[in-house]
Motif scaffolding. Structure first.
Motif, PDB file in Angstrom:
ATOM      1  N   VAL A   1      -9.019   6.535   4.919  1.00  0.00           N
ATOM      2  CA  VAL A   1      -7.811   6.559   4.084  1.00  0.00           C
ATOM      3  C   VAL A   1      -8.193   6.423   2.617  1.00  0.00           C
ATOM      4  O   VAL A   1      -7.665   7.131   1.753  1.00  0.00           O
ATOM      5  CB  VAL A   1      -6.816   5.459   4.504  1.00  0.00           C
ATOM      6  N   LEU A   2      -9.139   5.536   2.316  1.00  0.00           N
ATOM      7  CA  LEU A   2      -9.589   5.371   0.931  1.00  0.00           C
ATOM      8  C   LEU A   2     -10.252   6.649   0.402  1.00  0.00           C
ATOM      9  O   LEU A   2     -10.064   6.996  -0.769  1.00  0.00           O
ATOM     10  CB  LEU A   2     -10.553   4.190   0.824  1.00  0.00           C
ATOM     11  N   ALA A   3     -10.985   7.342   1.256  1.00  0.00           N
ATOM     12  CA  ALA A   3     -11.599   8.608   0.842  1.00  0.00           C
ATOM     13  C   ALA A   3     -10.521   9.643   0.526  1.00  0.00           C
ATOM     14  O   ALA A   3     -10.614  10.367  -0.472  1.00  0.00           O
ATOM     15  CB  ALA A   3     -12.530   9.125   1.933  1.00  0.00           C
ATOM     16  N   ARG A   4      -9.483   9.680   1.338  1.00  0.00           N
ATOM     17  CA  ARG A   4      -8.390  10.619   1.077  1.00  0.00           C
ATOM     18  C   ARG A   4      -7.659  10.229  -0.206  1.00  0.00           C
ATOM     19  O   ARG A   4      -7.250  11.089  -0.976  1.00  0.00           O
ATOM     20  CB  ARG A   4      -7.427  10.651   2.241  1.00  0.00           C
ATOM     21  N   LEU A   5      -7.496   8.938  -0.441  1.00  0.00           N
ATOM     22  CA  LEU A   5      -6.864   8.471  -1.672  1.00  0.00           C
ATOM     23  C   LEU A   5      -7.681   8.908  -2.883  1.00  0.00           C
ATOM     24  O   LEU A   5      -7.127   9.372  -3.885  1.00  0.00           O
ATOM     25  CB  LEU A   5      -6.707   6.948  -1.642  1.00  0.00           C
TER      26      LEU A   5
ATOM     27  N   ALA B   1       0.838  -1.202   0.000  1.00  0.00           N
ATOM     28  CA  ALA B   1       0.000   0.000   0.000  1.00  0.00           C
ATOM     29  C   ALA B   1       0.872   1.250   0.000  1.00  0.00           C
ATOM     30  O   ALA B   1       0.666   2.171  -0.807  1.00  0.00           O
ATOM     31  CB  ALA B   1      -0.934  -0.001   1.214  1.00  0.00           C
ATOM     32  N   ARG B   2       1.854   1.300   0.882  1.00  0.00           N
ATOM     33  CA  ARG B   2       2.726   2.474   0.982  1.00  0.00           C
ATOM     34  C   ARG B   2       3.532   2.672  -0.304  1.00  0.00           C
ATOM     35  O   ARG B   2       3.712   3.797  -0.759  1.00  0.00           O
ATOM     36  CB  ARG B   2       3.674   2.348   2.167  1.00  0.00           C
TER      37      ARG B   2
ATOM     38  N   ALA C   1      -5.126   1.289  -8.511  1.00  0.00           N
ATOM     39  CA  ALA C   1      -5.871   0.052  -8.257  1.00  0.00           C
ATOM     40  C   ALA C   1      -5.156  -0.834  -7.239  1.00  0.00           C
ATOM     41  O   ALA C   1      -5.790  -1.390  -6.332  1.00  0.00           O
ATOM     42  CB  ALA C   1      -6.101  -0.709  -9.562  1.00  0.00           C
ATOM     43  N   VAL C   2      -3.851  -0.958  -7.370  1.00  0.00           N
ATOM     44  CA  VAL C   2      -3.094  -1.799  -6.431  1.00  0.00           C
ATOM     45  C   VAL C   2      -3.072  -1.156  -5.049  1.00  0.00           C
ATOM     46  O   VAL C   2      -3.258  -1.842  -4.035  1.00  0.00           O
ATOM     47  CB  VAL C   2      -1.662  -2.045  -6.952  1.00  0.00           C
ATOM     48  N   ALA C   3      -2.864   0.162  -4.989  1.00  0.00           N
ATOM     49  CA  ALA C   3      -2.869   0.864  -3.698  1.00  0.00           C
ATOM     50  C   ALA C   3      -4.211   0.708  -3.006  1.00  0.00           C
ATOM     51  O   ALA C   3      -4.283   0.390  -1.811  1.00  0.00           O
ATOM     52  CB  ALA C   3      -2.535   2.341  -3.893  1.00  0.00           C
ATOM     53  N   GLU C   4      -5.285   0.910  -3.758  1.00  0.00           N
ATOM     54  CA  GLU C   4      -6.632   0.794  -3.200  1.00  0.00           C
ATOM     55  C   GLU C   4      -6.888  -0.618  -2.665  1.00  0.00           C
ATOM     56  O   GLU C   4      -7.384  -0.789  -1.542  1.00  0.00           O
ATOM     57  CB  GLU C   4      -7.656   1.163  -4.267  1.00  0.00           C
ATOM     58  N   ALA C   5      -6.531  -1.622  -3.438  1.00  0.00           N
ATOM     59  CA  ALA C   5      -6.749  -3.011  -3.018  1.00  0.00           C
ATOM     60  C   ALA C   5      -5.938  -3.350  -1.763  1.00  0.00           C
ATOM     61  O   ALA C   5      -6.448  -4.005  -0.848  1.00  0.00           O
ATOM     62  CB  ALA C   5      -6.392  -3.967  -4.153  1.00  0.00           C
ATOM     63  N   ALA C   6      -4.704  -2.884  -1.713  1.00  0.00           N
ATOM     64  CA  ALA C   6      -3.862  -3.165  -0.549  1.00  0.00           C
ATOM     65  C   ALA C   6      -4.406  -2.464   0.693  1.00  0.00           C
ATOM     66  O   ALA C   6      -4.423  -3.050   1.787  1.00  0.00           O
ATOM     67  CB  ALA C   6      -2.425  -2.731  -0.826  1.00  0.00           C
ATOM     68  N   ILE C   7      -4.865  -1.236   0.536  1.00  0.00           N
ATOM     69  CA  ILE C   7      -5.437  -0.514   1.684  1.00  0.00           C
ATOM     70  C   ILE C   7      -6.699  -1.225   2.164  1.00  0.00           C
ATOM     71  O   ILE C   7      -6.894  -1.419   3.371  1.00  0.00           O
ATOM     72  CB  ILE C   7      -5.711   0.957   1.316  1.00  0.00           C
TER      73      ILE C   7
ATOM     74  N   HIS D   1      -0.309  12.791   2.207  1.00  0.00           N
ATOM     75  CA  HIS D   1      -1.197  12.751   3.368  1.00  0.00           C
ATOM     76  C   HIS D   1      -1.752  11.341   3.580  1.00  0.00           C
ATOM     77  O   HIS D   1      -1.937  10.906   4.717  1.00  0.00           O
ATOM     78  CB  HIS D   1      -2.336  13.751   3.218  1.00  0.00           C
ATOM     79  N   VAL D   2      -2.026  10.641   2.482  1.00  0.00           N
ATOM     80  CA  VAL D   2      -2.472   9.246   2.592  1.00  0.00           C
ATOM     81  C   VAL D   2      -1.380   8.414   3.275  1.00  0.00           C
ATOM     82  O   VAL D   2      -1.665   7.621   4.183  1.00  0.00           O
ATOM     83  CB  VAL D   2      -2.826   8.655   1.213  1.00  0.00           C
ATOM     84  N   LEU D   3      -0.143   8.624   2.869  1.00  0.00           N
ATOM     85  CA  LEU D   3       0.970   7.903   3.500  1.00  0.00           C
ATOM     86  C   LEU D   3       1.045   8.213   4.990  1.00  0.00           C
ATOM     87  O   LEU D   3       1.247   7.310   5.817  1.00  0.00           O
ATOM     88  CB  LEU D   3       2.299   8.262   2.833  1.00  0.00           C
ATOM     89  N   LEU D   4       0.898   9.473   5.338  1.00  0.00           N
ATOM     90  CA  LEU D   4       0.943   9.865   6.750  1.00  0.00           C
ATOM     91  C   LEU D   4      -0.178   9.210   7.545  1.00  0.00           C
ATOM     92  O   LEU D   4       0.028   8.774   8.686  1.00  0.00           O
ATOM     93  CB  LEU D   4       0.877  11.386   6.884  1.00  0.00           C
ATOM     94  N   GLU D   5      -1.362   9.120   6.960  1.00  0.00           N
ATOM     95  CA  GLU D   5      -2.475   8.459   7.649  1.00  0.00           C
ATOM     96  C   GLU D   5      -2.203   6.973   7.850  1.00  0.00           C
ATOM     97  O   GLU D   5      -2.484   6.420   8.914  1.00  0.00           O
ATOM     98  CB  GLU D   5      -3.780   8.678   6.898  1.00  0.00           C
ATOM     99  N   LEU D   6      -1.659   6.329   6.825  1.00  0.00           N
ATOM    100  CA  LEU D   6      -1.306   4.913   6.972  1.00  0.00           C
ATOM    101  C   LEU D   6      -0.280   4.731   8.086  1.00  0.00           C
ATOM    102  O   LEU D   6      -0.387   3.803   8.898  1.00  0.00           O
ATOM    103  CB  LEU D   6      -0.757   4.359   5.658  1.00  0.00           C
TER     104      LEU D   6
END
Length: 98
Positions: A85-89, A12-13, A63-69, A34-39
């Protein structure tokens, strides 16, 4: 953190970081950061190193980031935190399309 959780988080990161690196605008890049910081916050600052990303197509990266999150829920991450996190993504992606 179990190995499978660490691998999912690293994926995800890595893909979110690649999105930040390939963003079309500065604002989109910042939003991906910001997504990284939230993770990282969700995981208490404990995170595995980034993995190698072999593609630079932003749709694939997203797509890969979303699936991993989304998969982080299977490893005990609170579902509401994942949704935030998905909303921020998605917000970052919307900025990146402008």
């Amino acid at each position: 953190m179990l190995l499978s959780h660490a691998v999912t988080l690293a994926e995800a990161r890595s893909y979110v970081a690649a999105l930040a690196d390939n963003a079309h605008t500065f604002d989109a890049s910042v939003e991906y950061e910001h997504v990284l910081l939230e993770l990282d916050t969700i995981h208490g600052g404990e995170f595995p190193p980034l993995t190698e990303v072999l593609v630079d197509k932003r749709d694939v990266l997203y797509a890969v980031a979303e699936a991993a999150i989304e998969e982080l829920v299977k490893h005990g991450v609170d579902g509401l935190q994942v949704e935030l996190v998905l909303a921020r993504l998605e917000d970052a992606r919307a900025l990146d399309r402008q």
